[in-house]
Design an enzyme around this catalytic site. Structure first.
Site, PDB file in Angstrom:
ATOM      1  N   GLY A   1       3.793 -12.848 -85.784  1.00  0.00           N
ATOM      2  CA  GLY A   1       2.774 -12.540 -86.776  1.00  0.00           C
ATOM      3  C   GLY A   1       2.339 -11.094 -86.686  1.00  0.00           C
ATOM      4  O   GLY A   1       2.689 -10.372 -85.748  1.00  0.00           O
TER       5      GLY A   1
ATOM      6  N   GLY B   1      -0.465  -7.739 -86.683  1.00  0.00           N
ATOM      7  CA  GLY B   1      -1.766  -7.352 -86.176  1.00  0.00           C
ATOM      8  C   GLY B   1      -1.960  -7.583 -84.690  1.00  0.00           C
ATOM      9  O   GLY B   1      -1.029  -7.891 -83.945  1.00  0.00           O
TER      10      GLY B   1
ATOM     11  N   LEU C   1       3.665 -12.352 -81.580  1.00  0.00           N
ATOM     12  CA  LEU C   1       2.225 -12.549 -81.499  1.00  0.00           C
ATOM     13  C   LEU C   1       1.900 -13.831 -80.744  1.00  0.00           C
ATOM     14  O   LEU C   1       0.920 -13.890 -79.978  1.00  0.00           O
ATOM     15  CB  LEU C   1       1.622 -12.586 -82.909  1.00  0.00           C
TER      16      LEU C   1
ATOM     17  N   GLY D   1       3.868  -4.038 -81.418  1.00  0.00           N
ATOM     18  CA  GLY D   1       2.851  -3.011 -81.361  1.00  0.00           C
ATOM     19  C   GLY D   1       1.903  -3.194 -80.188  1.00  0.00           C
ATOM     20  O   GLY D   1       1.106  -2.306 -79.881  1.00  0.00           O
ATOM     21  N   TYR D   2       1.987  -4.381 -79.544  1.00  0.00           N
ATOM     22  CA  TYR D   2       1.125  -4.712 -78.406  1.00  0.00           C
ATOM     23  C   TYR D   2       1.999  -5.275 -77.294  1.00  0.00           C
ATOM     24  O   TYR D   2       3.104  -5.750 -77.531  1.00  0.00           O
ATOM     25  CB  TYR D   2       0.058  -5.734 -78.818  1.00  0.00           C
TER      26      TYR D   2
ATOM     27  N   ASP E   1      16.055 -14.974 -82.541  1.00  0.00           N
ATOM     28  CA  ASP E   1      16.907 -15.393 -83.658  1.00  0.00           C
ATOM     29  C   ASP E   1      17.364 -14.221 -84.503  1.00  0.00           C
ATOM     30  O   ASP E   1      17.886 -14.412 -85.600  1.00  0.00           O
ATOM     31  CB  ASP E   1      16.152 -16.403 -84.533  1.00  0.00           C
TER      32      ASP E   1
END
Length: 357
Positions: free
Chosen positions: A218, A220, A247, A290-291, A333
């Site tokens: 996901g 964010g 995420l 991003g994290y 995948d």
């Protein structure tokens, strides 16, 4: 062809020609180094609120086809390319990328030196950008005044449960920004899948008598999601095997006491070398990251690190010591990219089988 500009919040400006929608847009500018698979990238929900810069020399030459969607609703804010083609060499590509972007109101710019732009972003760090008609003072004022939402998961997740039927194990997928490649892999293994919204409670999940839980990828920051999501994971893992990715991996780590930090530069691309610690085997995988999980925060009382990135040493996989649950930062995948690690789905279902016995 219409002249348009990509402007960045640090004052940089890049001139090119328009394709796709003529809309003005603002988003976080990220670099994607995949050499193939532009359709999968553009339709991946992880790129919600982002302007995607492709470093591959040209996009569009295989058109858009029905087999390569990662979501039906496309939430990318823009596309930047060195050049694009409206002539498809793929028999499945009945729709050009220009027309596809117009249909989805996504603006694009071609004719930009994307390698130089990528170098600029990697030196300066992630930042906002806008696709505009003029790179004047007003455009920069608008860009600097814009605020990007931090509610990406709520905007991309399904609002109601839906099935992906099969005659095998009963698997619940929690949708934080689901890639269809996840459903394809579960379908190949005959799983009976139900996709649930991101804010589903542990009781609602357990009422469906699941054999296993998948925490999807996901967009964010995981830190923007409420504590109730972590409580759900803590409760579920005591009874049902969990497989998290992207995420979902970060949330699984947070639920088990680890900490998350934001990377200076996001990693989006394929063929990242990742080492499996127990075997020293190196796999190559697709990342959209991003994290990352802080390795110093991992408690060895309940978690062990299973995979690490060989380039930047970030944690790429963890496993719970007491429960048959694990998670990975990368995409097993492909979609697009290598499928070296697709057998992680089989490992998950082995956990499911053992738990049922």
């Amino acid at each position: 062809m219409t002249t348009r500009y990509l402007i960045l919040e640090d004052g940089a400006s890049y001139k090119g020609v328009s394709f796709g929608s003529e809309a003005t847009t603002t988003g976080e500018v990220i670099i994607n180094s995949n050499m193939l698979g532009y359709q999968e990238v553009i339709t991946n929900q992880i790129y919600h609120n982002q302007i995607i810069v492709f470093t591959q020399p040209s996009i569009g030459n295989t058109g858009i086809n029905h087999k390569s969607f990662e979501s039906i609703v496309t939430n990318a804010k823009g596309v930047i390319a060195k050049e694009y083609s409206n002539i498809s060499t793929n028999r499945l590509g009945n729709l050009s990328i220009d027309k596809f972007l117009k249909q989805n109101n996504i603006p694009g710019i071609a004719g930009i030196d994307t390698r130089e732009l990528a170098r600029h972003i990697r030196i300066k760090g992630s930042m906002k950008g806008s696709i505009v008609d003029m790179d004047d003072e007003h455009a920069y004022d608008q860009l600097n005044a814009s605020v990007l939402t931090n509610q990406q998961v709520d905007q991309v997740s399904t609002k109601a449960p839906f099935p992906n039927p099969g005659d095998g194990y009963n698997i619940i997928v929690i949708d934080f920004g689901l890639k269809y490649s996840i459903l394809r892999q579960l379908s190949e293994r005959h799983c009976n899948v139900t996709v649930m919204p991101w804010n589903t409670s542990s009781k609602e999940i357990m009422d469906l008598d699941p054999d296993g839980i998948v925490l999807s990828t996901g967009p964010g920051s995981p830190l923007n999601l409420p504590e109730s999501v972590l409580d759900m994971i803590r409760t579920i893992q005591k009874s049902v095997p969990i497989f998290g990715m992207g995420l979902g991996h970060e949330l699984f780590a947070l639920a088990n006491g680890a900490k998350i930090y934001q990377m200076d530069i996001e990693h989006h691309g394929s063929n990242h070398p990742i080492k499996q610690i127990i075997t020293n085997k190196v796999i190559y995988a697709s990342q959209s990251q991003g994290y990352a999980v802080d390795p110093k925060s991992i408690s060895h009382d309940n978690l062990i690190v299973t995979y690490v990135d060989l380039i930047n040493k970030t944690v790429q996989g963890i496993r719970h010591r007491d429960y048959p649950s694990f998670s990975i930062q990368f995409s097993p995948d492909g979609g697009p990219g290598p499928i070296d690690s697709v057998d992680l789905y089989d490992e998950f279902l082995e956990n499911v089988s053992s738990q049922r016995r």
